[in-house]
Design a protein around this motif. Structure first.
Motif, mmCIF file in Angstrom:
data_model
loop_
_atom_site.group_PDB
_atom_site.id
_atom_site.type_symbol
_atom_site.label_atom_id
_atom_site.label_comp_id
_atom_site.label_asym_id
_atom_site.label_seq_id
_atom_site.Cartn_x
_atom_site.Cartn_y
_atom_site.Cartn_z
ATOM 1 N N HIS A 224 1.152 -0.864 0.176
ATOM 2 C CA HIS A 224 -0.199 -0.414 -0.120
ATOM 3 C C HIS A 224 0.873 1.194 0.121
ATOM 4 O O HIS A 224 2.153 1.114 0.721
ATOM 5 N N GLU A 225 0.870 2.306 -0.836
ATOM 6 C CA GLU A 225 1.515 3.126 -1.197
ATOM 7 C C GLU A 225 0.682 4.911 0.250
ATOM 8 O O GLU A 225 -0.357 4.624 0.393
ATOM 9 N N LEU A 226 1.595 5.009 1.323
ATOM 10 C CA LEU A 226 1.155 6.109 1.948
ATOM 11 C C LEU A 226 0.961 7.318 1.826
ATOM 12 O O LEU A 226 1.771 7.382 0.894
ATOM 13 N N GLY A 227 -0.770 7.684 1.908
ATOM 14 C CA GLY A 227 -0.848 8.841 1.704
ATOM 15 C C GLY A 227 -1.992 8.780 0.656
ATOM 16 O O GLY A 227 -2.381 10.037 0.233
ATOM 17 N N LYS A 228 -1.712 7.566 0.129
ATOM 18 C CA LYS A 228 -2.848 6.826 -1.194
ATOM 19 C C LYS A 228 -3.766 6.256 -1.007
ATOM 20 O O LYS A 228 -5.076 5.885 -0.431
ATOM 21 N N GLY A 229 -3.024 4.737 -0.697
ATOM 22 C CA GLY A 229 -3.569 2.937 -0.064
ATOM 23 C C GLY A 229 -4.130 3.355 1.058
ATOM 24 O O GLY A 229 -5.106 2.197 1.245
ATOM 25 N N VAL A 230 -3.057 3.599 1.627
ATOM 26 C CA VAL A 230 -3.300 4.287 3.082
ATOM 27 C C VAL A 230 -4.089 5.428 3.700
ATOM 28 O O VAL A 230 -3.078 6.393 3.491
ATOM 29 N N VAL A 231 -4.290 5.448 4.864
ATOM 30 C CA VAL A 231 -5.611 7.629 4.747
ATOM 31 C C VAL A 231 -5.638 7.349 5.844
ATOM 32 O O VAL A 231 -6.359 6.279 6.505
ATOM 33 N N ASN A 232 -5.625 8.411 6.745
ATOM 34 C CA ASN A 232 -5.929 8.527 7.487
ATOM 35 C C ASN A 232 -7.490 8.716 8.083
ATOM 36 O O ASN A 232 -8.668 8.990 7.297
ATOM 37 N N ILE A 233 -7.977 8.184 9.553
ATOM 38 C CA ILE A 233 -8.998 7.923 9.496
ATOM 39 C C ILE A 233 -9.787 8.989 10.166
ATOM 40 O O ILE A 233 -10.989 9.691 10.024
ATOM 41 N N ASP A 234 -9.172 9.649 11.477
ATOM 42 C CA ASP A 234 -9.273 10.759 12.459
ATOM 43 C C ASP A 234 -8.472 11.876 11.589
ATOM 44 O O ASP A 234 -7.176 11.477 11.781
ATOM 45 N N PRO A 235 -8.983 13.022 11.290
ATOM 46 C CA PRO A 235 -7.987 14.371 10.677
ATOM 47 C C PRO A 235 -7.059 14.519 12.229
ATOM 48 O O PRO A 235 -6.751 15.269 11.294
ATOM 49 N N SER A 236 -7.103 14.643 13.373
ATOM 50 C CA SER A 236 -6.993 15.422 14.287
ATOM 51 C C SER A 236 -5.750 13.990 14.231
ATOM 52 O O SER A 236 -4.374 14.277 14.797
ATOM 53 N N PHE A 237 -5.144 13.451 13.670
ATOM 54 C CA PHE A 237 -4.571 12.460 14.360
ATOM 55 C C PHE A 237 -3.657 11.633 12.987
ATOM 56 O O PHE A 237 -4.602 11.141 12.301
ATOM 57 N N ASP A 238 -2.553 12.367 12.456
ATOM 58 C CA ASP A 238 -2.471 11.654 11.675
ATOM 59 C C ASP A 238 -0.976 10.433 11.709
ATOM 60 O O ASP A 238 0.102 10.829 11.243
ATOM 61 N N ALA A 239 -1.433 9.628 11.325
ATOM 62 C CA ALA A 239 -1.197 8.439 11.602
ATOM 63 C C ALA A 239 0.050 8.145 10.017
ATOM 64 O O ALA A 239 0.536 8.009 10.631
ATOM 65 N N VAL A 240 -0.649 8.665 9.209
ATOM 66 C CA VAL A 240 -0.205 8.066 8.120
ATOM 67 C C VAL A 240 2.129 8.833 8.555
ATOM 68 O O VAL A 240 2.556 8.569 7.534
ATOM 69 N N SER A 241 1.223 9.940 8.645
ATOM 70 C CA SER A 241 3.152 10.637 8.594
ATOM 71 C C SER A 241 4.183 9.992 9.989
ATOM 72 O O SER A 241 5.148 9.538 10.093
ATOM 73 N N LYS A 242 3.250 9.411 10.966
ATOM 74 C CA LYS A 242 3.784 8.631 12.098
ATOM 75 C C LYS A 242 4.301 7.788 11.302
ATOM 76 O O LYS A 242 5.064 6.612 12.166
ATOM 77 N N ILE A 243 3.363 6.620 11.201
ATOM 78 C CA ILE A 243 4.440 5.603 10.421
ATOM 79 C C ILE A 243 5.386 6.214 9.026
ATOM 80 O O ILE A 243 6.446 5.350 9.867
ATOM 81 N N ARG A 244 5.729 6.953 8.580
ATOM 82 C CA ARG A 244 6.957 7.605 7.663
ATOM 83 C C ARG A 244 8.114 7.763 8.449
ATOM 84 O O ARG A 244 9.621 7.567 8.772
ATOM 85 N N LYS A 245 7.553 9.061 10.018
ATOM 86 C CA LYS A 245 8.523 9.101 10.922
ATOM 87 C C LYS A 245 9.421 8.276 11.834
ATOM 88 O O LYS A 245 10.537 7.981 11.134
ATOM 89 N N GLY A 246 8.001 6.956 12.313
ATOM 90 C CA GLY A 246 8.846 5.954 12.802
ATOM 91 C C GLY A 246 9.760 4.562 12.299
ATOM 92 O O GLY A 246 10.917 4.316 12.867
ATOM 93 N N PHE A 247 9.579 4.246 10.674
ATOM 94 C CA PHE A 247 10.762 4.086 9.584
ATOM 95 C C PHE A 247 11.442 4.518 9.426
ATOM 96 O O PHE A 247 12.996 4.402 9.525
ATOM 97 N N ASP A 248 11.148 6.397 9.619
ATOM 98 C CA ASP A 248 12.712 7.010 8.896
ATOM 99 C C ASP A 248 13.632 6.944 9.988
ATOM 100 O O ASP A 248 14.731 7.083 9.798
ATOM 101 N N GLU A 249 13.301 7.176 11.500
ATOM 102 C CA GLU A 249 14.162 7.225 12.137
ATOM 103 C C GLU A 249 14.833 6.129 12.295
ATOM 104 O O GLU A 249 16.340 5.480 12.914
ATOM 105 N N LEU A 250 14.630 4.388 11.862
ATOM 106 C CA LEU A 250 15.229 3.147 12.158
ATOM 107 C C LEU A 250 15.737 3.480 11.170
ATOM 108 O O LEU A 250 16.810 2.619 11.526
ATOM 109 N N ILE A 251 15.493 3.466 10.158
ATOM 110 C CA ILE A 251 16.409 3.846 8.772
ATOM 111 C C ILE A 251 17.509 4.058 8.825
ATOM 112 O O ILE A 251 18.865 4.246 8.777
ATOM 113 N N SER A 252 17.317 5.618 9.284
ATOM 114 C CA SER A 252 18.891 6.411 9.766
ATOM 115 C C SER A 252 19.961 5.913 11.400
ATOM 116 O O SER A 252 20.746 6.636 11.446
ATOM 117 N N GLU A 253 18.717 5.601 12.068
ATOM 118 C CA GLU A 253 19.802 4.328 12.660
ATOM 119 C C GLU A 253 21.635 4.126 12.951
ATOM 120 O O GLU A 253 21.379 3.035 11.461
#
Length: 253
Positions: A224-253
């Motif tokens: 699934h592509e984040l932001g297209k096939g994966v979309v937030n349910i609650d507009p007040s909680f940006d889960a899609v960005s948090k998924i990106r951030k979580g994996f990007d932090e692991l990648i950059s370690e």
């Protein structure tokens, strides 16, 4: 008597899903005993009120016709400390749980010390779910949860994966042919976020995308592509960005 982690040697967790309709409604009793050092688990899980459902109705919800499960045997003792820590920080309540919930009974040398109702129902229910998942992995009923992730930036494609082993509370992050163990709590929080947004399977692909963006496979072989096939349910909680951030932090370690 107030029991501390040094005095109690086991716990019994009992759960009733309450007003949840079948085929989801269920009860379980999970007894955990470490009085002899090692952890011994005794699980009885029963799905309720399915008598009036057709086979098709049960199967259409992703269940089988016999989802009840019993287990008695060892469980990795790595779970003892988290249980002790959760018990010690828990606040208890006298409120009834008629509409469903979980109770905790501490054991001292096998003796029942009385049923307690935790105020934080969610935390104990999540702990129980993790323990049941650990049992399923221990007996090879289910495989560890593995999530694959791809980040595409320009011409650079980075593939990685996160494998959660509930059986021994280990999480392995793999990237570029190398693997490392990462913090359990960090991984579990990331997994919760991964399963928070809405996944549109009609847009999913069997292979990861190669255009700029981020792609995720939650273990079922569909990307699934984040932001297209994966979309937030609650507009007040940006889960899609948090998924990106979580994996990007692991990648950059």
């Amino acid at each position: 008597m107030t029991l501390t982690k040094s005095t109690f040697t086991g716990l019994v967790l009992e759960y009733d899903s309450g007003i949840v309709p079948p085929p989801y409604s269920h009860v379980f009793r999970l007894a955990l005993d470490w009085s002899k050092g090692d952890m011994i688990a005794d699980l009885v899980l029963h799905y309720t009120e399915r008598e009036d459902l057709s086979e098709e109705e049960i199967l259409d919800e992703g269940f089988t016709l016999n989802d009840d499960y019993n287990y008695q045997g060892p469980l990795n003792s790595v779970w003892i400390k988290p249980l002790q820590q959760l018990y010690e920080k828990t606040r208890w309540t006298n409120k009834d749980i008629e509409e469903g919930g979980i109770t905790v009974t501490p054991l001292e040398k096998g003796k029942d010390e009385g049923v307690k109702i935790p105020s934080d129902q969610e935390e104990w229910q999540l702990m129980a779910q993790d323990l049941i998942q650990a049992i399923y992995e221990t007996v090879k009923k289910e495989a560890p949860l593995k999530v694959n992730y791809r980040s595409v930036q320009g011409d650079e494609i980075i593939d990685c994966s996160l494998t959660v082993h509930f059986s021994n509370r280990e999480v392995i992050f793999e990237i570029a042919g190398k693997s490392r163990q990462i913090n359990w709590e960090y991984a579990i929080q990331l997994m919760k976020i991964v399963f928070t947004p809405d996944y549109h399977y009609e847009l999913a692909k069997e292979e990861a995308g190669k255009k700029r963006g981020a792609y995720i496979d939650c273990g079922d072989g569909f990307w699934h592509e984040l932001g297209k096939g994966v979309v937030n349910i609650d507009p007040s909680f940006d889960a899609v960005s948090k998924i990106r951030k979580g994996f990007d932090e692991l990648i950059s370690e």
